[in-house]
Write a protein that holds these residues in place. Structure first.
Motif, mmCIF file in Angstrom:
data_model
loop_
_atom_site.group_PDB
_atom_site.id
_atom_site.type_symbol
_atom_site.label_atom_id
_atom_site.label_comp_id
_atom_site.label_asym_id
_atom_site.label_seq_id
_atom_site.Cartn_x
_atom_site.Cartn_y
_atom_site.Cartn_z
ATOM 1 N N LEU A 834 0.839 -1.208 0.000
ATOM 2 C CA LEU A 834 0.000 0.000 0.000
ATOM 3 C C LEU A 834 0.871 1.254 0.000
ATOM 4 N N VAL A 835 1.904 1.278 0.889
ATOM 5 C CA VAL A 835 2.745 2.475 0.985
ATOM 6 C C VAL A 835 3.589 2.621 -0.284
ATOM 7 N N LYS A 836 4.044 1.479 -0.806
ATOM 8 C CA LYS A 836 4.833 1.562 -2.040
ATOM 9 C C LYS A 836 3.990 2.165 -3.167
ATOM 10 N N ALA A 837 2.757 1.697 -3.276
ATOM 11 C CA ALA A 837 1.894 2.207 -4.349
ATOM 12 C C ALA A 837 1.653 3.699 -4.182
ATOM 13 N N VAL A 838 1.460 4.129 -2.922
ATOM 14 C CA VAL A 838 1.224 5.553 -2.653
ATOM 15 C C VAL A 838 2.445 6.372 -3.055
ATOM 16 N N LYS A 839 3.635 5.862 -2.719
ATOM 17 C CA LYS A 839 4.863 6.605 -2.997
ATOM 18 C C LYS A 839 5.147 6.682 -4.493
ATOM 19 N N LEU A 840 4.995 5.524 -5.168
ATOM 20 C CA LEU A 840 5.467 5.432 -6.547
ATOM 21 C C LEU A 840 4.384 5.688 -7.578
ATOM 22 N N GLY A 841 3.146 5.846 -7.119
ATOM 23 C CA GLY A 841 2.077 6.087 -8.081
ATOM 24 C C GLY A 841 1.649 4.853 -8.821
ATOM 25 N N HIS A 842 1.786 3.662 -8.180
ATOM 26 C CA HIS A 842 1.317 2.436 -8.813
ATOM 27 C C HIS A 842 -0.163 2.239 -8.495
ATOM 28 N N VAL A 843 -0.737 1.220 -9.130
ATOM 29 C CA VAL A 843 -2.126 0.874 -8.825
ATOM 30 C C VAL A 843 -2.095 -0.219 -7.761
ATOM 31 N N LEU A 844 -2.775 0.032 -6.664
ATOM 32 C CA LEU A 844 -2.813 -0.961 -5.583
ATOM 33 C C LEU A 844 -4.042 -1.843 -5.795
ATOM 34 N N VAL A 845 -3.798 -3.154 -5.964
ATOM 35 C CA VAL A 845 -4.915 -4.098 -6.076
ATOM 36 C C VAL A 845 -5.087 -4.769 -4.727
ATOM 37 N N VAL A 846 -6.222 -4.528 -4.099
ATOM 38 C CA VAL A 846 -6.518 -5.129 -2.785
ATOM 39 C C VAL A 846 -7.463 -6.289 -3.031
ATOM 40 N N ASP A 847 -6.948 -7.511 -2.865
ATOM 41 C CA ASP A 847 -7.757 -8.692 -3.173
ATOM 42 C C ASP A 847 -8.402 -9.224 -1.897
ATOM 43 N N GLU A 848 -9.524 -9.897 -2.067
ATOM 44 C CA GLU A 848 -10.258 -10.521 -0.934
ATOM 45 C C GLU A 848 -10.536 -9.487 0.146
ATOM 46 N N ALA A 849 -10.978 -8.299 -0.257
ATOM 47 C CA ALA A 849 -11.160 -7.227 0.724
ATOM 48 C C ALA A 849 -12.237 -7.560 1.739
ATOM 49 N N ASP A 850 -13.156 -8.466 1.359
ATOM 50 C CA ASP A 850 -14.234 -8.767 2.308
ATOM 51 C C ASP A 850 -13.799 -9.753 3.384
ATOM 52 N N LYS A 851 -12.589 -10.324 3.245
ATOM 53 C CA LYS A 851 -12.163 -11.299 4.260
ATOM 54 C C LYS A 851 -11.598 -10.607 5.494
ATOM 55 N N ALA A 852 -11.072 -9.395 5.325
ATOM 56 C CA ALA A 852 -10.523 -8.686 6.482
ATOM 57 C C ALA A 852 -11.671 -8.064 7.261
ATOM 58 N N PRO A 853 -11.496 -7.893 8.577
ATOM 59 C CA PRO A 853 -12.551 -7.233 9.356
ATOM 60 C C PRO A 853 -12.794 -5.823 8.802
ATOM 61 N N THR A 854 -14.071 -5.416 8.766
ATOM 62 C CA THR A 854 -14.361 -4.097 8.179
ATOM 63 C C THR A 854 -13.711 -2.989 8.996
ATOM 64 N N ASN A 855 -13.489 -3.257 10.303
ATOM 65 C CA ASN A 855 -12.859 -2.186 11.096
ATOM 66 C C ASN A 855 -11.410 -1.963 10.662
ATOM 67 N N VAL A 856 -10.828 -2.941 9.963
ATOM 68 C CA VAL A 856 -9.465 -2.744 9.444
ATOM 69 C C VAL A 856 -9.528 -2.015 8.110
ATOM 70 N N THR A 857 -10.413 -2.519 7.249
ATOM 71 C CA THR A 857 -10.441 -1.924 5.909
ATOM 72 C C THR A 857 -10.959 -0.494 5.945
ATOM 73 N N CYS A 858 -11.667 -0.119 7.022
ATOM 74 C CA CYS A 858 -12.226 1.235 7.011
ATOM 75 C C CYS A 858 -11.143 2.300 7.106
ATOM 76 N N ILE A 859 -9.884 1.925 7.442
ATOM 77 C CA ILE A 859 -8.860 2.966 7.434
ATOM 78 C C ILE A 859 -8.554 3.398 6.004
ATOM 79 N N LEU A 860 -9.001 2.588 5.040
ATOM 80 C CA LEU A 860 -8.810 3.007 3.651
ATOM 81 C C LEU A 860 -9.646 4.242 3.338
ATOM 82 N N LYS A 861 -10.679 4.468 4.165
ATOM 83 C CA LYS A 861 -11.562 5.612 3.881
ATOM 84 C C LYS A 861 -10.787 6.919 3.937
ATOM 85 N N THR A 862 -9.964 7.112 4.983
ATOM 86 C CA THR A 862 -9.258 8.397 5.072
ATOM 87 C C THR A 862 -8.302 8.544 3.900
#
Length: 1556
Positions: A834-862
């Motif tokens: 995630l940080v690498k993609a942010v730094k380098l301008g790559h596309v971050l593919v987040v797979d199986e996003a529904d398997k992680a607890p939503t309270n974790v994935t919600c940090i993607l909101k900010t």
């Protein structure tokens, strides 16, 4: 006296009627104070000064306490003590002092709020005691209380924590929030509380002062130190603060722990004391109003209110509210109450009603005169001696009121000037109200998802010049993550890093706590002291103090800031404020009802209502100026209708259409105005995966709002329109183009095997549109539909490098952002993808996003929304590089950074979390589905080029059905393309293995679930996949020998002793009269086709059912064969209707002709309709002919037009026969052998004319005959066989091929004589003429003829069947004029010529033959096929003795002249039969009708409407059997033997396949 009464209670305790009345009226629970007496206690400090020496005394009433000099004066609480203490507080202080003198630990219990803590602190300040404070939470462990291990210079050692420090230094330990701690953590303190003893981790032992002093008498201190015994100070005390559980939520006290404390109930301040306090704060507010406000609040805190389920009113926040009312005396008090106690959001309907009753009771409801603030007029900065403040002018009721509020450290911007912020009335009003609250307290904004809370908070911060610190809260967040975290220094030492929240408190920022509805209340409790008192104790021992307390400490101790900082004491910046953002609590839910009594004491609550329609239009139009107006109006009226409805299903849909989502739809439509609004809305709601109830509600509401599906969407676009083209640095998918990215890291660009298909192209085109708009994408779909493939292909085409991260159950916020590893003994954090993609301008593919607890994935909101995020190592991601200005530890988001998230659909059986429900509206959502059959088939052909096409089609059809069953919820597992592809790959590699064994690779998962297995097997069988069948399961009909052929004599044409008998028949030509057209409705219905041969191999190939009524009668069946397409036409009567269908298609069509042929009123007129399909160029048109009225209709099935054709001859005009007249009804017949050439012949039974109808030319030729007709057979286009009625004499009519020229309008009629072979005595036997049932209109091929007659021969011929013979071949007929030889295979007994039917025609019994002969000739396979009733079939030869023949609709008799065999195939009985049995019997003598199907088979339809396809040709059957056996595979017939062969000293094993 009133104050006395309220303080002490009425005589007679709670039971006194007067006291009860007072209690109910004022909602005040009156307590008798234990230990209190009527005299007012007062606090006296004797000889106390700034540096109070030992010997000074504090007296509270009759209790006195001797002060001691504190060792660490900075730990003594400051500025808690006020000059005018309420009498009740003094009583509490006196009690604590008593317990202190007794050396007992105390537990202050009471409702939530800061009162208990402030009383404890007042006591400690009064007695000059040092304090060790710890806020307990669910994350508190033993190490937080006793000792924590730290590393210094490579050595681990223990550091004492609060309890140990307090015990050894003689301080008071304040434990707040005992109900928050997990069970069995606090018992570590049990012995310390009881005996003042404790064993420490570093080997030391704490011992009570008395025992230690006794030991000292016998031993030296050095000895005791050597034994690691440490003295517990006699001044050590514990004050615990807790809530009563059960009334409030939390863990109940452990009995051993509870028994070690002395408890004191610290209820809210008594009414009088509160009133006095409020009067002093709100001098401008009328005393009556304050009294009513307090009465309302105390009523809501009473026992009666809590019995109603109302949470306690936060009485401690009242002074703050009165302070606002003091500045705005004209303001609505009810609005102020809602800020403290947002009952409209918090409570259900009953609760709201109860609160409104109390409001009314105390006259607090809004009246006309009470007003609300309207807007912030201006903001001006005031900086006096480094205090940041702003004067804010607010307009309320035509007046402008100026107030002073804290301001940030940046320059101010004027209200609502941001370019991203659209001012609406409600926003202005909300901002003005927030300014008022900001004056006195922290704020909590409550509003639905995507309604703009963050935008408002940011605008508020800009207006006041604040720097924002966004902190995303999540469910598993620990107290450490909120306050301080451990990390290691470069030399390996452990240290503490303050959280952004603590830094913001020191720097005076505005903290945005996003999602306090998610965080655990037990964790959030550690912030109570910071919010109430602006004080905080951290894990590393440092303390944050409120500005005024810090200043006082500084004065008293005469220390500088640096000196205090060395002692780890820091001031909280006076500008520091918190804005919490939350979604509304769900009433009645235990998990989501987050707004409890504790939260209520912390904030002022502002509810952000969804925008009203006009405001939302204003926002969208200003944000997206090009949005098409019509679409905008439709979209908003639809959305607001959903929001206002009471239906919970529709409300859940409205949550998907937040303002944020509407803006996204608008941006998309403004960029692509041709797009369909319907698809945009269904995409936003992810309607593909909604439950059926919600989906139908959505469709209904969309239809009501006139948002329709665009018509061109339903047609599957051709692949030509959808191409991926990469030309000169740009990519085009469909109609959308994008520049190709210039990637530095080429190896990170995915490259994947991808076969283009239309459906995935459409998804990628859609993704590209959103990608170009700058959206982050979310792809939702079932497993195995190609989400990863699509994304990889998409990025490959765009040439974008990819970072990939896969989430799972144990993903945490830390692992999402950083990957810790140890290098050279140091913990170093490596950037996650995630940080690498942010730094380098790559596309971050987040797979199986529904398997992680939503309270974790919600940090993607900010990250997605604000472009900000804090990493676990303290670094911060920011979107705007202007914010960096020299700050360290900042990662700027690369402008090309994009996120593509993949998730399975919510719900069973995916067992994931509802990622879409939590975060769906911050992404642009795309539903990915399995490809449509056409696309899937095309793709499978590329995976398995050598797999036979029928197998691929079967797989696609079967899996399509299984998916629709999964969508309906009948089965759980959604079978996907991935599974089909795997089957095809297997078949491609191992073609010898059967399909039925390979599909088990997928379906064996379900082999132990019987219900599921049954559904699967039925579905696979339905599409002809013979799972479970054995290669030996072949049940073809039993073959019987055909009798020897008999030479029957000759047919001679016109040759007799009298010479040629030739008669001339004149013909006339007329135009047809055409009436019409009338447009007719053709309805489509789905065909549920069941493939035969699923378990056993029989002649039956497939079957399906027509949607017949039970009174319908089938009266005719016909097939047409054009361009490889077989079309089947079935006519039913009663009422008359036509069914037609492509025999391989998925749907059939139905035409109701009731209006054209009304049902007879008396029920006697039995219409009988026959059908003849026409050929090219009239393909798709059929002629319908009714036999009694001779109505001829031409129906065009493509244009749905119906014409009536009227023949000019008198005989063919409609004569209505009345049912009472005695003559028999006339019957008109239609000959349709050459219908595919677009001409037909009509004649009347016992009539003497033939009408030839040429449909293409629109003419009719009427031929007059000298004989009365029985039947007509068109044996060739220009030669017809006529049978005379009564005598049954046969004639041959030859006519010119095309009756055109004037001279040739004459047809010739020859007598056809049937001569028996000569007996040798010159005697000829008389012959009984039989009427053929069917004569072929073409000839057998020479090979077929030779094998039928048993001699090599090439000659014109015809094959026919009648009641006396199985088959008859006439060699030489009709083309040769010489006598034709007749060979016949005679039946042992004739078929019954006729039977008596009880049809009631004017009282006569009628003897008639059925109208359908049910006989067809298959010239290619050398067969005659007919249907016989069971009575005509030799059942004894077919079935063994002990077997009872099954119920059948008839038997198909196959006479095979090639193999000289007979076969009888039973047709299963129909499910239902029409009750009109007599009418049935006039149609056919069996319950089924027959027509030919292709070249080697027949089609039957039984009276119940079931159509069956049968293969009768032997070659066809053999080919099908081979294919069928290949599908099953040969595994069952082979067995493997393992042979060991020793060669050249090496052991080699060979596997040999040997036949069984």
């Amino acid at each position: 006296m009133q104050s006395r009464l309220l303080l002490l209670g009425a005589p007679g305790g709670h039971g006194g009627p007067a006291a009860r009345r007072v209690r109910l009226l004022l909602g005040q629970v009156v307590r008798r104070q234990p230990g209190g007496d009527a005299r007012r206690s007062e606090v006296k400090l004797l000889h106390a000064g700034a540096g109070a020496d030992t010997g000074d005394t504090v007296n509270i009433g009759d209790v006195s306490y001797k002060l001691k000099m504190p060792k660490s004066p900075e730990l003594v609480p400051q500025n808690y003590f006020s000059d005018s203490l309420a009498q009740s507080v003094i009583q509490h202080l006196r009690w604590i002092m008593q317990k202190d003198l007794l050396g007992q630990d105390v537990f202050l219990i009471g409702p939530p709020g800061p009162l208990r803590r402030s009383i404890a602190m007042q006591y400690l300040e009064l007695t000059k005691r040092e304090v060790e404070y710890i806020a307990l939470s669910r994350d508190t462990t033993e190490t937080d209380l006793k000792q924590r291990r730290e590393i210094r210079a490579g050595t681990a050692f223990y550091i004492d924590q609060c309890a140990v420090r307090a015990a050894t230094e003689g301080r008071t330990l304040v434990l707040e929030g005992l109900e928050k701690v997990e069970r069995n953590v606090l018992p570590v303190l049990n012995n310390l509380l009881e005996n003042r003893e404790m064993q420490l981790e570093d080997g030391r032992f704490l011992m009570s002062a008395e025992r230690y002093d006794k030991l000292l008498q016998n031993h030296t201190k050095t000895e005791l130190d050597a034994w690691k015994i440490v003295r517990v100070s006699e001044d050590f005390r514990v004050i615990a603060l807790g809530l009563p559980v059960p009334r409030y939520s939390g863990n109940p006290l452990d009995p051993p722990l509870r028994s070690r404390f002395q408890a004191r109930d610290i209820y809210y301040l008594p009414f009088q004391d509160q009133l006095k306090l409020l009067y002093s704060v709100g001098a401008n507010v009328s005393a009556e109003k304050i009294s009513q406000l307090l009465s309302f609040a105390t009523t809501l805190c009473s026992q009666e209110s809590s019995a109603l389920g109302l949470p306690d009113f936060p009485l401690d926040s009242l002074p703050a509210a009165v302070q606002i009312l003091d500045s705005f005396p004209m303001m609505s008090i009810e609005r102020a109450i809602r800020w403290l106690y947002p009952y409209t959001v918090l409570l259900g309907h009953e609760g709201k009603m109860a609160v409104e009753v109390v409001l009314k009771r105390f006259e607090l409801q809004d009246s006309r005169s009470s007003l609300l603030p309207e807007e912030v007029v201006r903001v001006e900065k005031m900086t006096e001696n480094h205090v940041f403040q702003a004067s804010v002018t607010i307009r309320i009721a035509e007046k402008e009121v100026t107030i002073k509020v804290p301001a940030g450290t940046r320059p101010l911007s004027q209200p609502c000037t941001s370019d991203r912020f659209i001012q609406t009335l409600s926003h202005k009003q909300l901002l003005a109200e927030m300014m008022q609250s900001h004056m006195v307290k922290d704020i909590c904004l409550i509003g639905g998802k995507g309604c703009g809370k963050t935008v408002i908070a940011k605008n508020f911060a800009d207006t006041l010049g604040y720097n924002i610190e966004p902190i995303m809260l999540y469910q598993d967040m620990t107290a450490r993550e909120l306050l301080q975290q451990r990390y290691t220094l470069p030399n390996g030492d452990t240290a503490w890093r303050s959280s952004p929240l603590v830094n913001a408190a020191l720097e005076g920022k505005l903290v945005l706590l996003d999602g306090i509805h998610r965080v655990n209340a037990g964790t959030f409790a550690v912030l109570q002291r910071l919010i109430h008192d602006r004080e905080l104790s951290l894990y590393d021992g440092s303390r944050l103090l409120r500005e005024d307390r810090y200043m006082r400490l500084k004065e008293e101790l005469q220390m500088s800031d640096e000196q205090l900082q060395k002692r780890s004491i820091f001031p909280v910046h006076p500008s520091f404020r918190i804005i919490a953002l939350a979604e509304p609590p769900v009433t009645g839910s235990t998990a989501q009802q987050w707004l409890g009594p504790e939260f209520l004491t912390m904030f002022f609550f502002h509810y952000m209502k969804p925008l009203v329609k006009s405001e939302e239009i204003q926002v969208i139009k200003e944000m997206v100026p090009n949005m098409p107006q019509e679409a905008l109006d439709k979209l908003l009226s639809f959305t607001h209708k959903l929001r206002e409805t009471q239906d919970p299903t529709a409300q859940s849909l409205a949550a998907s259409l937040s303002t944020r989502q509407l803006l996204r739809i608008s941006r998309r439509l403004s960029q692509y105005p041709n797009e369909n609004l319907h698809s945009a809305v269904t995409k936003a709601c992810l309607s593909r995966f909604l439950p059926s109830l919600a989906r139908s509600a959505l469709e209904k509401n969309l239809a009501d709002a006139t948002i329709e599906i665009s018509t061109d969407n339903n047609l599957e676009p051709e692949l030509e329109d959808y191409k991926c083209e990469v030309t000169s640095g740009s990519l085009r998918i469909g109609a959308v183009s994008a520049p190709i990215y210039n990637a530095h890291e080429k190896m990170k660009v995915p490259d994947v095997l991808f076969y283009d298909n239309i459906q995935h192209m459409i998804v990628m085109e859609d993704m590209l549109k959103d990608f170009l708009l700058g959206e982050h994408l979310l792809l939702v779909g079932n497993q195995g539909v190609g989400k990863n493939k699509i994304v990889d292909r998409f990025l490959h085409l765009l040439n974008r490098p990819r970072e990939y991260i896969q989430l799972h159950r144990d993903t945490t916020v830390q692992t999402l952002t950083l990957q810790p590893s140890v290098k050279d003994g140091l913990i170093v954090y490596e950037d996650s993808p995630l940080v690498k993609a942010v730094k380098l301008g790559h596309v971050l593919v987040v797979d199986e996003a529904d398997k992680a607890p939503t309270n974790v994935t919600c940090i993607l909101k900010t990250l997605v929304e604000n472009g900000e995020m804090i990493l676990a190592d303290g670094r911060r991601i920011v979107a705007n590089s202007a914010l960096v200005n020299g700050r360290e530890n900042v990662v700027v988001i690369h402008p090309d950074f994009r996120m593509i998230v993949l998730a399975n659909r919510p719900g069973f059986p995916f067992l994931g979390n509802d990622f879409f429900g939590t975060l769906g509206d911050i992404f642009s959502c795309h539903a990915v589905d399995n490809p449509k059959p056409h696309s899937e088939l095309k793709m499978l052909r590329q995976y398995g080029p050598n797999v036979p096409e029928p197998i691929l089609q079967k797989l696609v059809a079967a899996f399509g059905e299984l998916r629709s069953l999964a969508d309906q919820g009948i089965i759980n597992y959604p079978y996907s393309t991935r599974e089909v592809v795997n089957i095809v790959k297997h078949l491609q590699k191992f073609p010898a293995e059967g399909l039925s064994s390979v599909v088990r690779n997928v379906f064996d998962f379900d082999s132990y679930n019987n219900d599921m297995r049954e559904i699967l097997i039925n579905t696979l069988h339905k599409y002809g996949i013979p799972i479970g069948a054995k290669p030996t399961s072949v049940q073809l009909a039993k073959e019987l020998p055909l009798p020897q052929q008999t030479f029957m004599g000759y047919w001679t044409i016109g040759q007799s002793r009298n010479g040629m008998q030739k008669l001339l028949c004149p013909a006339e030509t007329h135009r047809i009269d055409v009436k019409g057209p009338a447009l007719i409705n053709i309805q489509e219905y789905p065909i549920e086709r069941h493939e035969g041969r699923s378990q056993t191999f029989t002649e039956e190939c497939a079957s399906w059912k027509l949607p017949l009524d039970e009174i319908n009668l089938i009266c005719d069946i016909a097939t047409s064969h054009e361009n490889e397409e077989n079309t089947l036409y079935v006519v039913a009567c009663n009422p008359v209707s036509l069914y037609f269908m492509n025999m391989t298609g998925k749907s059939g069509y139905f035409v109701d002709l009731f209006d054209i042929f009304p049902r007879a009123a008396s029920g006697v007129w039995h219409p009988f309709v026959t059908v003849a399909p026409l050929g090219n160029p009239l393909k798709g048109q059929v002629i319908l002919h009714e036999q009694q009225s001779s109505v001829i209709l031409l129906l065009d099935t493509t244009s749905q037009a119906l014409h009536r054709l009227i023949l000019p001859s008198e005989e063919f005009t409609l004569k209505k026969t009345s049912w009472w007249n005695k003559e028999e009804a006339e019957t008109y017949k239609m000959c349709k052998e050459f219908a595919h050439k677009n001409w037909l012949v009509f004649y009347k039974e016992k009539g003497n004319t033939l009408a030839v109808l040429d449909v293409l030319e629109g003419r009719t030729h009427t031929i007059s005959l000298p004989i009365n007709l029985q039947t007509v057979f068109l044996v060739a286009e220009d030669k017809w066989l006529l049978v005379e009625s009564k005598t049954h004499q046969k004639y041959l009519l030859t006519k010119p091929a095309h009756i055109k020229s004037e001279d040739s309008r004459v047809c010739q009629l020859y007598v056809l004589k049937e001569e028996l072979p000569s007996t040798g005595f010159g005697v000829t036997q008389e012959t009984d003429f039989s009427i053929p049932h069917k004569i072929s209109s073409h000839q057998l091929s020479s090979e077929n003829l030779s094998s039928a007659v048993g001699q090599k021969i090439a000659s014109p011929n015809r094959i026919l069947a009648d009641e006396n013979s199985y088959a008859t071949v006439v060699v030489g007929f009709p083309d040769l004029m010489s006598p034709s030889e007749v060979y016949s295979w005679k039946r042992p007994t004739s078929l019954h010529k006729s039977r008596v039917t009880d049809t009631f025609y004017g009282g006569k019994k009628k003897i008639g033959t059925p109208k359908q002969s049910n006989c067809v000739t298959l010239l290619d396979t050398n067969q005659i096929v007919r249907i016989l009733p069971p009575g005509e079939v030799p059942l004894k030869d077919i079935y063994p003795k002990d077997v009872i023949p099954p119920q059948t609709a008839g038997y198909i008799e196959v006479t095979d002249l090639q193999s000289k065999r007979l076969r009888y195939i039973p047709i299963p009985g129909s499910d239902s039969l029409s009750p009109y049995t007599t009418w049935l019997s006039t149609i056919s003598d069996t319950d089924a009708l027959l027509a030919e199907w292709g070249k080697g088979g027949v089609v039957t339809v039984d009276m119940g409407g079931r159509i069956r396809l049968w293969e009768t040709g032997l070659e066809h059957l053999q080919r099908s059997l081979m294919e069928w056996r290949n599908m099953i595979g040969q595994e069952g017939d082979r067995l493997m033997q393992s042979l060991l062969v020793l060669t050249q000293g090496h052991l080699k094993r060979k596997w040999v396949l040997s036949a069984n």
